[in-house]
Design an enzyme around this catalytic site. Structure first.
Site, PDB file in Angstrom:
ATOM      1  N   HIS A 122      45.397  47.437  45.039  1.00 12.12           N
ATOM      2  CA  HIS A 122      46.295  46.299  45.294  1.00 12.12           C
ATOM      3  C   HIS A 122      47.460  46.234  44.315  1.00 12.12           C
ATOM      4  CE1 HIS A 122      42.649  44.165  47.379  1.00 12.12           C
ATOM      5  NE2 HIS A 122      43.171  45.105  48.114  1.00 12.12           N
ATOM      6  N   THR A 191      33.147  41.418  43.537  1.00 12.34           N
ATOM      7  CA  THR A 191      34.034  41.175  44.678  1.00 12.34           C
ATOM      8  C   THR A 191      33.291  40.385  45.759  1.00 12.34           C
ATOM      9  OG1 THR A 191      35.437  42.166  46.376  1.00 12.34           O
ATOM     10  CG2 THR A 191      33.500  43.441  45.715  1.00 12.34           C
TER      11      THR A 191
HETATM   12  N1  APR Z   1      30.423  39.178  37.289  1.00 19.06           N
HETATM   13  C1  APR Z   1      30.359  39.659  38.567  1.00 19.06           C
HETATM   14  N2  APR Z   1      30.855  38.985  39.643  1.00 19.06           N
HETATM   15  C2  APR Z   1      31.420  37.785  39.409  1.00 19.06           C
HETATM   16  C3  APR Z   1      31.508  37.220  38.101  1.00 19.06           C
HETATM   17  C4  APR Z   1      30.974  37.983  37.027  1.00 19.06           C
HETATM   18  N3  APR Z   1      31.025  37.537  35.768  1.00 19.06           N
HETATM   19  N4  APR Z   1      32.130  36.007  38.199  1.00 19.06           N
HETATM   20  C5  APR Z   1      32.419  35.826  39.527  1.00 19.06           C
HETATM   21  N5  APR Z   1      31.987  36.885  40.246  1.00 19.06           N
HETATM   22  C6  APR Z   1      32.116  37.114  41.688  1.00 19.06           C
HETATM   23  C7  APR Z   1      32.200  35.859  42.527  1.00 19.06           C
HETATM   24  O1  APR Z   1      30.910  35.376  42.860  1.00 19.06           O
HETATM   25  C8  APR Z   1      32.965  36.347  43.760  1.00 19.06           C
HETATM   26  O2  APR Z   1      32.051  36.790  44.770  1.00 19.06           O
HETATM   27  O3  APR Z   1      33.337  37.765  41.903  1.00 19.06           O
HETATM   28  C9  APR Z   1      33.763  37.530  43.247  1.00 19.06           C
HETATM   29  C10 APR Z   1      35.269  37.328  43.227  1.00 19.06           C
HETATM   30  O4  APR Z   1      35.681  37.223  44.560  1.00 19.06           O
HETATM   31  P1  APR Z   1      37.209  36.917  44.928  1.00 19.06           P
HETATM   32  O5  APR Z   1      37.691  35.804  44.112  1.00 19.06           O
HETATM   33  O6  APR Z   1      37.282  36.797  46.408  1.00 19.06           O
HETATM   34  O7  APR Z   1      37.976  38.217  44.430  1.00 19.06           O
HETATM   35  P2  APR Z   1      38.078  39.668  45.121  1.00 19.06           P
HETATM   36  O8  APR Z   1      36.881  39.996  45.922  1.00 19.06           O
HETATM   37  O9  APR Z   1      38.477  40.602  44.053  1.00 19.06           O
HETATM   38  O10 APR Z   1      39.341  39.434  46.103  1.00 19.06           O
HETATM   39  C11 APR Z   1      39.827  40.510  46.831  1.00 19.06           C
HETATM   40  O11 APR Z   1      41.699  39.247  47.636  1.00 19.06           O
HETATM   41  O12 APR Z   1      43.023  37.582  46.953  1.00 19.06           O
HETATM   42  C12 APR Z   1      43.023  38.891  47.249  1.00 19.06           C
HETATM   43  O13 APR Z   1      44.333  40.685  46.448  1.00 19.06           O
HETATM   44  C13 APR Z   1      43.399  39.738  46.052  1.00 19.06           C
HETATM   45  O14 APR Z   1      42.307  41.685  45.139  1.00 19.06           O
HETATM   46  C14 APR Z   1      42.085  40.399  45.666  1.00 19.06           C
HETATM   47  C15 APR Z   1      41.339  40.447  46.968  1.00 19.06           C
END
Ligand code: APR
Length: 247
Positions: A122, A191
């Site tokens: 990204h 994620t």
């Molecule tokens: N360790 C592991 N996982 C964690 C932790 C931690 N300390 N803290 C939070 N999480 C988890 C949450 O439970 C959640 O499921 O990380 C996840 C983050 O999810 P999102 O906020 O949806 O982020 P992500 O999956 O990276 O989003 C994907 O969406 O917004 C767009 O481009 C942006 O790259 C991003 C993409």
């Protein structure tokens, strides 16, 4: 703090694996103080409307608002340090014959931790590119205009990140897919497994016979399919895993 229950067959699997692929999301940077996107209240998308800030249409409508929002995020990220989760992946790469690190994160914390050849699906907040030519621009004249102008074509500059509705960088997506299709172990770390096409990589790996290990304190659409689901923070699980498998 109690040790995390790491199944013996998981430890054996990792000890014998030749090719391990890891994909990370915002959760691995949460313990560095960077908000994730979708966590209730704290997530960026709980506080800001992605349609107003993270789409090409939003940039055309209000380029200053979008540029300043990313400048704010760049400040947040620049004040953050890699955590034990990032550092453990640097260590893991030394023990595994073939290690591939894929990230959805734009914060550059893997590279700051010492990871090399990181596949950025990204983009990266620390890079800037021309809105029209899509070329990365390192230097420009600061005339005070926000966003600044491309020194080559005069169009506006934008952060080199993938906005909603935009295609992922072709080479990065190809490299990530190749790794998913050839690895023996695929980690999905921090994620929500909701955003495509990144969310399909774990399923692709499973389809090609890999074992999938999810690390996330909460369940995601991937949890029920994963070979192992370690429901704890990455900054706790990963160092313990590296210690248990290789040290
Ligand atoms: N360790 C592991 N996982 C964690 C932790 C931690 N300390 N803290 C939070 N999480 C988890 C949450 O439970 C959640 O499921 O990380 C996840 C983050 O999810 P999102 O906020 O949806 O982020 P992500 O999956 O990276 O989003 C994907 O969406 O917004 C767009 O481009 C942006 O790259 C991003 C993409």
């Amino acid at each position: 703090m109690s040790m995390i229950n790491l199944p013996l067959d998981l430890i054996t699997l990792l000890r014998t694996a030749k090719h391990v692929a890891v994909m990370t999301g915002a959760g691995i940077s949460a313990e560095s103080g960077i908000p994730t996107f979708r966590e209730a209240q704290t997530g960026l998308w709980a506080r800001y409307d992605p349609q107003e800030l993270a789409t090409p249409q939003a940039f055309v409508k209000n380029p200053r608002l979008v540029w300043e929002w990313y400048a704010w995020r760049r400040e947040l990220v620049s004040a953050a340090q890699p955590n034990a989760g990032h550092l453990a992946l640097v260590e893991m790469a030394q023990y595994v014959p073939h290690f591939t690190l894929i990230t959805q994160n734009v914060d550059g914390l893997h590279q700051l931790a010492g990871s090399t050849d990181v596949i950025e699906l990204h983009g990266n907040l620390h890079r800037t590119k021309c809105f029209r030519e899509e070329t990365v621009i390192d230097e420009w004249v600061d005339t005070g205009e926000v966003p600044p102008r491309c020194p080559r074509c005069g169009d506006r500059l934008r952060p080199d990140v993938v906005w909603f509705g935009e295609a992922l960088p072709r080479a990065a997506l190809q490299a990530a897919s190749d790794a998913a299709m050839t690895c023996e172990v695929f980690f999905s770390i921090g994620t929500s497994a909701l955003v495509e096409p990144a969310a399909s990589l774990a399923r692709m790996a499973m389809h090609h016979g890999a074992k999938v290990i999810e690390i996330n304190p909460v369940a995601t659409p991937l949890t029920s399919m994963a070979t192992y689901a370690l429901q704890a923070p990455a900054g706790r699980v990963l160092p313990e895993l590296v210690r248990a498998v290789w040290l």
